[in-house]
Design a protein around this motif. Structure first.
Motif: not given
Length: 104
Positions: A93-95, A57-61, A70-71
């Motif tokens: 880390a998320i990317k 569900t993560i579109q950008s970070v 900001m997610i």
């Protein structure tokens, strides 16, 4: 960490603060982003999961100032803001986790 699912691996965790939920801890697993807030009074504090989003569900970070993560989650009008001293580390880390999942 009772919220971990069977076979799920913890990648990262840090103390954090949400403008909406207050102080807590953020977790990144191999499949989810989780914010666990401390709720209750002084004598009855307990951890409660307030954000539990699949990595899909993560579109950008972004970590524009190095202290605010900001997610943008699918279905959310505005990005979720999480304050942590390690926002740039979280962004990376998320990317990286998204790239491993084939979602860049």
């Amino acid at each position: 960490m009772a919220f971990l699912r069977e076979g799920e691996k913890l990648i990262l965790q840090d103390p954090a603060k949400s403008d909406y939920f207050g102080k807590g801890t953020i977790y990144l697993t191999d499949s989810r982003f989780v914010f666990e807030a401390m709720t209750g009074g002084m004598l009855s504090k307990k951890a409660e999961v307030k954000i539990d989003q699949s990595m899909d569900t993560i579109q950008s970070v972004q970590a524009p100032d190095g202290k605010t993560l900001m997610i943008q989650f699918a279905g959310s009008v505005e990005p979720t803001k999480i304050h942590t001293g390690a926002a740039a580390k979280w962004e990376a880390a998320i990317k990286s986790a998204l790239a491993v999942r084939g979602k860049t």
